[in-house]
Design a protein around this motif. Structure first.
Motif, short mmCIF file in Angstrom:
data_model
loop_
_atom_site.label_atom_id
_atom_site.label_comp_id
_atom_site.label_asym_id
_atom_site.label_seq_id
_atom_site.Cartn_x
_atom_site.Cartn_y
_atom_site.Cartn_z
N LYS A 40 61.89 -35.72 -42.69
CA LYS A 40 60.94 -36.57 -41.99
C LYS A 40 60.08 -35.69 -41.09
CE LYS A 40 62.10 -40.69 -40.59
NZ LYS A 40 62.68 -41.86 -39.87
N VAL A 41 58.82 -36.08 -40.94
CA VAL A 41 57.88 -35.36 -40.08
C VAL A 41 57.45 -36.29 -38.96
CG1 VAL A 41 55.72 -34.07 -39.95
CG2 VAL A 41 57.10 -34.02 -42.06
N ILE A 42 57.57 -35.82 -37.71
CA ILE A 42 57.19 -36.63 -36.55
C ILE A 42 56.28 -35.82 -35.63
CG2 ILE A 42 59.33 -37.95 -36.63
CD1 ILE A 42 60.33 -36.30 -34.26
N ASP A 43 55.63 -36.52 -34.69
CA ASP A 43 54.84 -35.90 -33.63
C ASP A 43 55.81 -35.41 -32.55
OD1 ASP A 43 53.43 -35.87 -30.96
OD2 ASP A 43 51.70 -36.31 -32.25
N ALA A 44 55.69 -34.13 -32.18
CA ALA A 44 56.63 -33.54 -31.24
C ALA A 44 56.53 -34.16 -29.85
CB ALA A 44 56.40 -32.03 -31.14
N ASN A 45 55.36 -34.69 -29.51
CA ASN A 45 55.19 -35.27 -28.18
C ASN A 45 55.57 -36.74 -28.13
OD1 ASN A 45 54.29 -32.78 -27.32
ND2 ASN A 45 52.11 -33.31 -27.46
N THR A 46 55.07 -37.52 -29.06
CA THR A 46 55.28 -38.97 -29.02
C THR A 46 56.49 -39.41 -29.82
OG1 THR A 46 53.92 -39.40 -30.98
CG2 THR A 46 52.78 -39.28 -28.85
N LEU A 47 57.01 -38.53 -30.68
CA LEU A 47 58.14 -38.81 -31.58
C LEU A 47 57.81 -39.88 -32.63
CD1 LEU A 47 61.15 -38.76 -29.05
CD2 LEU A 47 60.11 -36.86 -30.33
N TYR A 67 47.21 -30.68 -36.07
CA TYR A 67 48.53 -30.20 -35.69
C TYR A 67 48.68 -28.74 -36.14
CZ TYR A 67 49.95 -34.98 -34.64
OH TYR A 67 50.04 -36.23 -34.08
N LYS A 68 49.56 -28.01 -35.48
CA LYS A 68 49.81 -26.62 -35.82
C LYS A 68 50.66 -26.52 -37.09
CE LYS A 68 49.65 -25.10 -30.99
NZ LYS A 68 50.40 -24.48 -29.86
N LEU A 69 50.34 -25.51 -37.90
CA LEU A 69 51.15 -25.26 -39.10
C LEU A 69 52.60 -24.98 -38.69
CD1 LEU A 69 48.92 -22.87 -41.24
CD2 LEU A 69 49.54 -25.21 -41.79
N GLN A 70 53.53 -25.38 -39.58
CA GLN A 70 54.93 -25.12 -39.29
C GLN A 70 55.66 -24.89 -40.60
OE1 GLN A 70 58.58 -27.64 -37.37
NE2 GLN A 70 56.66 -27.70 -36.23
N SER A 71 56.62 -23.99 -40.58
CA SER A 71 57.43 -23.74 -41.78
C SER A 71 58.88 -23.56 -41.37
CB SER A 71 56.94 -22.49 -42.52
OG SER A 71 57.14 -21.32 -41.74
N GLN A 72 59.78 -23.81 -42.33
CA GLN A 72 61.21 -23.63 -42.12
C GLN A 72 61.84 -23.04 -43.37
OE1 GLN A 72 63.71 -26.55 -40.21
NE2 GLN A 72 61.93 -27.76 -39.54
#
Length: 820
Positions: free
Chosen positions: A31-38, A81-86
């Protein structure tokens, strides 16, 4: 057993109605969420890094990805939003969630003016060009295809593993895996593969599939092999409505798609050197038969390049908890786009947490050619699907060479696991018990005992009735089945009995000889669809004391011949001697005398002509399961009664015609009708007239008049019409309080007109309460179905002949049914 079809095989019958790659599968969901608002983030791009394999999150922020190739990380990108990888693990299932941080920029003030949704002009162009890409518009085409179908048991948890019934099967849990689509654990149960040649011709309309090779884990059944091909679950997104077990799902590119869906232009990119747009779609309203997902469309031809659509979460449909379609298309002859890869995924569950089944189907389309004339030997085939005699191929080398996609090690192990299960001694006992509930008989070596629902029943003539019966099993013979029964009634102190056999001359196309004899009670004027009188459920559900049963000595022999798919004949000779009772007397009164008859005896021959275009069956050794047809079903009967043959007393002729059809009326559900008409030529006593089908139980029967009593109306010429419309929740789904119940509306009406000549009374007086039809008879109903998923309850009104004695003007009828 008569039909040894385990439950998962039945599911396949409904499910079904090239680069080589190797290794295991890496599965990721999250799942992908907004880090600030969740809050969840829909339409986020999620890809395996440094690949073209990707997806977008749905409206709940969820995604899933699978690949046979090795990638070490997941990359997530979204505007603003900023790119993100895992990093991820190879060849495993894993959940990887993302919390994206907003990318904040300071911008000068801008003015945003309202304009048209940019996805809408693209959708209009897709609709305008749909006809060019619809496979049905081509004059003819031919291709080869490879099909792989897998059935899995899902929601396999510790409680499931620890069941006592599975104590001897613990080794199978070494094969447990997890679905990236649903996150549920599952145990592979069954796998089948096939190669086939498919031919289509528009005019004259014809389609044929020849299955050239097939392999089914644990089964060598040529009849079942026909369901491993293409033609038993077809979805064409260019049609406005899709049939997913039941009709009525709205295509995301339907002509009226804007009425049902919201569209969003998500992205644009090159796919195979073609500039394409990515559009996401979600349903506008709850519980309608719609999808959610996204598609890529070419910017010049406006052909769909790839599409992923998933059943809306709250659709009013039974047993299918989830359904996913992945289609990929490619240009053929540089301009025409055609389906090349197909993946279907079904999740069958009574509820989200209960144990159920996954159905997975993968199809590769190869060697596609247009405007190829259908060969004569194919055009002359009698059936749509043909399995070649040498199609069952178990040689693994053949499949290793020809598969367009290799099996994973886990998929290969399914074949071994199924064989191992069959060698566990307790498996045979479990198979018998499951078979008893499915086929109503319990197998005991060479014999099958049952049906169990007829062991005990009760009625007003016999009192308590006890019946013991059985038939030979497939262990005895797969060509000859012998049956017999013995019954005893406590009240009438009589033994009843019967016996006979079926001999199969051929199974496909079907050719069979049957002989039956019985001396037993019978309800005249009962529909062929009704529960028999010696059924315990008839005894329980009866709404009137039944004194109208008669003893009948009945001998029949018949020969059935299926000429080609959907067309058959049956020739029957029947001898019948009907005995009177104090409630159903046989006599003729004159001014001076009354003559009583000991019986009514008749000998007759009947020819049946049945036609149901493209009707599909799952064939067992002696019986077949009807999987239906989209075409009308026509039955025509010619009957001749012979005088002075085996003591028969009457010469007469009967003609009967019936037509039944189920018609999709999407999005308003579907409509059914049954037309039945007949005429009798000659003079006969009333038991040989058309005794119109009454129903004196609380069980709903669409082939009977549910508010009519037995022996209430007779005719020698008649026409009846039954109409029924299933709205499938069209109205109730829009009422918030009713929506959660998932009930569905159904309305029906049945009418009858007929005539009865007075000449028949010259032979025998009519019993009290038997009438002719001077005016039309009709009844109507309003019902709710899908109550607890299986019950239908109808409120019924009788609309004519309300002055008759012992009738119901209003009543409730119940039907147990299993529908999607």
């Amino acid at each position: 057993m008569k039909n040894k079809f385990p439950f998962w095989i039945i599911i396949i019958a409904f499910l079904l109605t090239g680069t080589i790659s190797f290794g295991q599968i890496t599965k990721v969901r999250g799942k992908v969420i907004d880090a600030n608002t969740l809050e969840v983030l829909p339409f986020v791009n999620v890809t395996f890094q440094n690949s073209t394999i990707g997806t977008i999150t749905n409206t709940d922020g969820e995604y899933f990805l699978e690949s046979r190739n090795y990638y070490d990380s997941i990359l997530v990108s979204f505007v603003g939003y900023k790119l993100q990888s895992q990093f991820i693990q190879k060849n495993q299932f894993q959940e990887v969630n993302f919390a994206l941080a907003p990318n904040i920029f300071e911008l000068e003030e801008i003015v945003v003016l309202p304009t048209e949704n940019p996805a809408h002009p693209i959708l209009r162009n897709i609709i305008t060009n749909k006809e060019k890409h619809n496979p049905k518009k081509f004059d003819s085409y031919v291709y080869k295809l490879y099909n792989k179908v897998e059935i899995d048991v899902n929601n396999v948890d510790e409680d499931f593993k620890n069941q006592r019934l599975l104590s001897d099967f613990q080794f199978i849990f070494d094969y447990i895996d997890t679905s990236a689509i649903t996150g549920k654990s599952y145990l592979p149960l069954f796998i089948t593969e096939s190669f086939s040649d498919y031919y289509y011709n528009k005019n004259p309309a014809a389609e044929h599939e020849i299955i050239t090779a097939t392999k089914i884990s644990g089964i060598e059944n040529a009849s079942l092999s026909q369901f491993t091909g293409k033609m038993y679950q077809k979805i064409n997104i260019y049609e406005n409505f899709q049939k997913v077990f039941e009709p009525g799902f709205v295509s995301p590119i339907a002509d009226f798609g804007l009425t049902y869906y919201k569209y969003y232009l998500i992205d644009s990119a090159y796919i195979e050197n073609k500039w394409c747009y990515q559009i996401s779609f979600i349903p506008k309203r709850k519980q309608e038969r719609t999808f959610r997902g996204d598609f890529w469309v070419n910017d010049t031809s406006f052909a769909i390049v790839k599409i992923q659509m998933r059943m809306s979460k709250d659709v009013n449909i039974n047993y299918i908890n989830d359904f996913l379609v992945d289609y990929e298309y490619a240009p053929v002859d540089d301009s025409l786009w055609f389906l090349t890869n197909e993946k279907l995924f079904f999740d069958f569950n009574l509820s989200d947490r209960s144990t159920g089944f996954f159905g997975k189907k993968t199809t590769n389309y190869m060697d596609i050619h247009f405007n190829v004339e259908m060969p004569d030997h194919v055009a002359d085939l009698n059936e749509n699907v043909i399995v070649q005699e040498d199609a069952i191929i178990n040689d693994e080398k053949y499949w290793d060479i020809h598969r367009p996609i290799s099996l994973t090690p886990k998929e290969k192990d399914i074949y071994k696991m199924v064989d191992s299960i069959k060698h566990v001694p307790i498996f045979r006992t479990y198979e018998k018990i499951v078979g008893m509930f499915a086929m109503y008989h319990y197998e005991a070596g060479l014999f099958e005992l049952g049906p169990y629902y007829k062991i005990f029943s009760f009625n007003e003539i016999e009192g308590n009735r006890f019946r013991f019966g059985g038939r030979t099993s497939n262990n005895f013979s797969t060509k000859l089945m012998i049956n017999a029964h013995l019954a005893y009634g406590e009240l009438d102190n009589k033994f009843k009995y019967g016996g006979g056999f079926i001999y199969m001359l051929d199974k496909n196309p079907r050719s069979a000889l049957e002989v039956q004899y019985k001396y037993d009670i019978q309800q005249l004027g009962q529909s062929p669809n009704a529960l028999t009188e010696d059924n315990i459920f008839t005894s329980i559900l009866r709404r009137n004391p039944n004194y109208k049963l008669t003893m009948v000595r009945d001998f029949s022999t018949s020969f059935e011949k299926e000429w080609f798919q959907g067309f058959s004949n049956e020739l029957t000779f029947n001898y019948k001697s009907i005995e009177p009772t104090e409630y159903i007397p046989f006599y003729k009164s004159t001014v001076s005398d009354t003559v009583s008859y000991n019986n009514v005896t008749t000998s007759e021959a009947t020819l049946n002509i049945r036609y149901a275009k493209n009707e599909k069956y799952l064939r067992g050794e002696f019986e077949k399961i009807n999987l239906g047809t989209d075409a009308p079903i026509l039955n025509l009967y010619f009957t001749a009664g012979f005088k002075n043959i085996f003591g028969s007393n009457y010469e007469y002729y009967k003609l009967n015609l019936s037509l039944a059809h189920k018609v999709p009326v999407s999005p308003l559900g579907y409509f059914k009708y049954i037309i039945d008409a007949g005429q009798l030529f000659g003079t006969v006593p009333y038991p040989l007239l058309k005794l119109h089908e009454g129903n004196e139980t609380y069980a709903f029967d669409r082939y009977a008049f549910n508010m009519m009593n037995y022996y209430e109306f007779a005719s020698d010429r008649y026409v009846s019409l039954y109409v029924e419309h299933h709205f499938q929740g069209f109205f109730l789904n829009k009422i918030p309080i009713m929506r959660k119940l998932k009930w569905r509306e159904v309305v029906s009406a049945k009418g009858l007109i007929g005539d009865l000549s007075s000449r028949h009374e010259s032979i025998m007086d009519f019993p009290e309460g038997l009438y002719s039809l001077n005016d039309p008879y009709w009844e109507t109903s309003v019902g709710i179905e899908n109550i607890f998923k299986i019950f239908r309850v109808d409120a019924m009104w009788r609309m004519s002949y309300l002055d008759h004695d012992n009738i119901e003007k209003f009543g409730l009828r119940v039907l147990v049914q299993f529908v999607f």
